[in-house]
Design a protein around this motif. Structure first.
Motif, PDB file in Angstrom:
ATOM      1  N   PHE A 207       0.859  -1.179   0.000  1.00 56.84           N
ATOM      2  CA  PHE A 207       0.000   0.000   0.000  1.00 56.84           C
ATOM      3  C   PHE A 207       0.903   1.240   0.000  1.00 56.84           C
ATOM      4  O   PHE A 207       1.462   1.601   1.039  1.00 56.84           O
ATOM      5  N   PRO A 208       1.077   1.886  -1.141  1.00 52.43           N
ATOM      6  CA  PRO A 208       1.866   3.132  -1.148  1.00 52.43           C
ATOM      7  C   PRO A 208       1.155   4.212  -0.327  1.00 52.43           C
ATOM      8  O   PRO A 208      -0.076   4.330  -0.367  1.00 52.43           O
ATOM      9  N   ILE A 209       1.936   4.979   0.392  1.00 50.96           N
ATOM     10  CA  ILE A 209       1.399   6.105   1.162  1.00 50.96           C
ATOM     11  C   ILE A 209       1.825   7.379   0.453  1.00 50.96           C
ATOM     12  O   ILE A 209       3.023   7.580   0.189  1.00 50.96           O
ATOM     13  N   PHE A 210       0.848   8.209   0.112  1.00 52.26           N
ATOM     14  CA  PHE A 210       1.117   9.406  -0.670  1.00 52.26           C
ATOM     15  C   PHE A 210       1.118  10.654   0.208  1.00 52.26           C
ATOM     16  O   PHE A 210       0.414  10.717   1.212  1.00 52.26           O
ATOM     17  N   ASN A 211       1.890  11.657  -0.216  1.00 49.59           N
ATOM     18  CA  ASN A 211       1.783  12.962   0.429  1.00 49.59           C
ATOM     19  C   ASN A 211       0.621  13.730  -0.208  1.00 49.59           C
ATOM     20  O   ASN A 211      -0.086  13.200  -1.078  1.00 49.59           O
ATOM     21  N   ARG A 212       0.416  14.957   0.194  1.00 43.80           N
ATOM     22  CA  ARG A 212      -0.749  15.710  -0.282  1.00 43.80           C
ATOM     23  C   ARG A 212      -0.695  15.983  -1.782  1.00 43.80           C
ATOM     24  O   ARG A 212      -1.700  16.321  -2.401  1.00 43.80           O
ATOM     25  N   ASN A 254      -4.619  12.994  -0.391  1.00 43.55           N
ATOM     26  CA  ASN A 254      -4.504  13.549  -1.743  1.00 43.55           C
ATOM     27  C   ASN A 254      -5.763  13.299  -2.562  1.00 43.55           C
ATOM     28  O   ASN A 254      -6.145  14.114  -3.399  1.00 43.55           O
ATOM     29  N   PHE A 255      -6.438  12.163  -2.335  1.00 47.79           N
ATOM     30  CA  PHE A 255      -7.691  11.875  -3.037  1.00 47.79           C
ATOM     31  C   PHE A 255      -8.890  12.533  -2.346  1.00 47.79           C
ATOM     32  O   PHE A 255      -9.862  12.910  -3.003  1.00 47.79           O
ATOM     33  N   LEU A 301      -4.624  19.319   9.561  1.00 48.74           N
ATOM     34  CA  LEU A 301      -4.510  19.088   8.124  1.00 48.74           C
ATOM     35  C   LEU A 301      -5.843  19.245   7.415  1.00 48.74           C
ATOM     36  O   LEU A 301      -5.903  19.735   6.280  1.00 48.74           O
ATOM     37  N   ILE A 302      -6.928  18.841   8.083  1.00 53.00           N
ATOM     38  CA  ILE A 302      -8.233  18.881   7.427  1.00 53.00           C
ATOM     39  C   ILE A 302      -9.001  20.156   7.763  1.00 53.00           C
ATOM     40  O   ILE A 302     -10.056  20.406   7.195  1.00 53.00           O
TER      41      ILE A 302
END
Length: 602
Positions: A207-212, A254-255, A301-302
């Motif tokens: 499971f790749p973890i993405f930044n924003r 990011n999604f 962040l949110i």
């Protein structure tokens, strides 16, 4: 100084950076007029928008907490970067080639591209794992596992899920063939520190973890075949590195960011598979923390994207305890909170697998308010038919009351508690008021309050001098006229004097512009004063001309008054001995008379 980023490059960065787009990635902005944008401040908790972004002047200012600055300051503050790092970040974002003074390379500030190289490495690795999963016989079993869990190929491709081969030396050989050095790979945390040819991840669903920005910064790998369930770790995760900080990362943010803007809602899940399940079901504002409990940093962040948080943690005891702690934290930060009480499975992934997406979306639609969830939970934890049980339940609920920001909301929830426990409001309110002195044993300790106070810089002394200088800053084309008539030594206000010096230096260097002036005021009490003046538009149009005229007149008058006072002292203390002394005294008296006449004509 050789090795410093050139002024031309800095000016180009200021000119080409779209501050509205930059800040809009962190908090939702709405246009009110022209190029004026408003939103909730990303630096403190608020529900009413008091954060202003001036797209023309490329400045931001919060009328509540007084945070202020330009694009460079915003990047420094939100991404914990130093000044030069922020310049490099914005230059790369805008496709600007950095030039250095005297045409030389960076001697004082050397750009460390390790972070960029690691992101490139992780991106390439994620793409290869995804290819192996979808296109090779090696990944067939892992693909069947994900398919049985209810995931579609479209979802697998969206989240770039992959498979790390069982061959423990395969990854090293592959990356070496792509010209990555042994030294760099040894620092990548993809390989064993003791055995550098052996990959950290093998025979795992990846499971790749993405930044924003959607770049791969880490991995979480689920074991596919366990030889010994007691010793084999079900999940292995990338440790924190320069490109990956868990407190700054939310899985699938990011999604989820744009769907959050629209729905003003964020779902927090416990694991990656749960997030993926919600997204496949069409609920695309779901995220998860990366191996840590929910923290204030995650909620920041949110902030600006979502107003409501929905908690969808596992239905086991650990998940429910995490739910209670998260409720208090979210409420303390001003969010409305709802809870999904999962039915039909331990988590969202199981529900998707067993009952399909409609069941999952229905459970989201039927989420309940946190107060109802907590009150229902008290009935499960304590015998409410006994005095002792009622007392413990009440004290268990009081930390929730503390976390609420509205007094009417507090009052309403206390009424709910009274009705549920069948107790008089007077008794419950008395216990609430004395909650710290009369706590029954074995009740939950309240989560600590979030500190909503923003550290304030020393206030700028506002007077005619300071207002005049601020008017000049808002209308920089008048500075040459001002500089021809006054000097910084004429100014008594220390903040006004400092600003005048900055303006004078910029003018002498042919770099007198608002972005450059703001850069030189970073981390000083001058910056909020400047940005507030700009955001309030107090010095625009005819009013600005009037303030500038009055400022010049005020300074001329102050200059004359100072000289007249000096002459008065000289005349009173002058001792005449010779004819020459008498002439000198007459000269002083004449100058004083002329200055007094000028004062009358001002």
């Amino acid at each position: 100084m050789a090795g410093l980023i050139s002024k031309e490059t800095i000016n180009q960065i200021h000119a080409q950076t779209d501050i509205v787009a930059l800040i809009g990635e962190t908090t939702k902005l709405e246009r009110r007029s022209g190029n004026d944008w408003w939103g909730c401040c990303p630096f403190h908790n608020e529900k009413t928008a008091s954060f202003h972004v001036d797209g023309d002047k490329k400045m931001f200012y919060c009328f509540s907490c007084h945070k202020s600055g330009n694009a460079i300051g915003f990047v420094m503050e939100t991404q914990s970067m130093k000044y030069v790092e922020a310049l490099q970040y914005l230059a790369k974002r805008s496709g600007i080639q950095i030039q250095y003074q005297d045409g030389k390379g960076p001697e004082e500030f050397v750009y460390d591209d390790t972070k960029d190289k690691l992101i490139d490495l992780y991106d390439r690795t994620a793409s290869m794992f995804n290819y192996i999963l979808l296109e090779t016989p090696q990944g067939k079993e892992a693909l069947e596992y994900l398919t049985k869990r209810g995931l579609t190929r479209e979802t697998i491709e969206k989240f770039k899920l992959g498979y790390a081969p069982a061959d423990i030396k395969w990854l090293k050989k592959f990356l070496k063939s792509k010209n990555f050095s042994d030294e760099f790979l040894a620092e990548s945390r993809l390989f064993s520190s003791k055995y550098p040819d052996i990959s950290f991840f093998n025979d795992r669903v990846m499971f790749p973890i993405f930044n924003r920005h959607g770049q791969t910064v880490a991995f979480s790998g689920r074991i596919l075949h366990s030889k010994d369930p007691k010793t084999d770790r079900k999940y292995m995760n990338t440790p924190e590195m320069v490109q990956y900080k868990k407190r700054e990362t939310l899985y699938a943010f990011n999604f989820a960011r744009n769907p959050m803007r629209v729905s003003k809602t964020c779902i927090f899940c416990e694991g990656n598979m749960d997030v993926i399940a919600y997204h496949q079901a069409g609920v695309e504002y779901a995220v998860a923390t990366c191996g840590t409990a929910l923290t204030e940093d995650h909620l920041k962040l949110i902030k600006g994207f979502a107003e409501t948080v929905i908690l969808a943690f596992d239905s086991d005891a650990a998940g429910q305890n995490a739910t209670v702690k998260s409720i208090l934290m979210c409420r303390q930060m001003g969010f409305t909170v709802k809870i999904i009480r999962l039915k039909g499975g331990k988590d969202a992934s199981e529900i998707l697998q067993n009952f399909g997406k409609d069941n999952l979306t229905n459970q989201v639609a039927n989420s309940i308010l946190d107060s109802d969830y907590l009150l229902n939970r008290l009935g499960e934890l304590y015998p409410l038919d006994t005095p002792e049980g009622k007392a413990k339940a009440a004290f268990e609920f009081f930390p929730y009351i503390d976390s609420l920001q509205s007094y009417s909301h507090k009052e309403s929830c206390l009424d709910q508690l009274c009705q549920m426990l069948n107790l008089s409001p007077e008794a419950v309110r008395r216990d609430y008021q004395n909650r710290n002195q009369a706590r029954p044993q074995n009740t939950t300790t309240p989560v600590r309050q979030v500190n909503n106070q923003t550290k304030q810089l020393p206030k700028v002394q506002m007077n005619a001098e300071m207002r005049g200088i601020l008017a000049v800053i808002c209308n920089l084309d008048v500075f040459p006229e001002i500089a021809s008539q006054i000097d910084e030594n004429d100014l008594k206000n220390p903040h006004a004097k400092e600003l005048f010096k900055i303006l004078k230096e910029c003018s002498q260097e042919n770099s007198l512009s608002l972005p450059v002036v703001v850069d030189r005021c970073q981390n000083t009490p001058l910056l909020p004063a400047i940005t507030q003046a700009i955001s309030s538009k107090a010095y625009e149009g005819d009013q600005a001309e009037s303030v500038v005229r009055d400022f010049i007149k005020f300074m001329q008058k102050a200059k004359l008054e100072n000289r007249i006072a000096e002459l008065q002292i000289l005349i009173k203390t002058f001792v005449v001995v010779t004819e020459e002394d008498s002439q000198a005294l007459n000269t002083l008296i004449l100058e004083k008379m002329q200055l007094e006449n000028q004062m009358r004509n001002l």
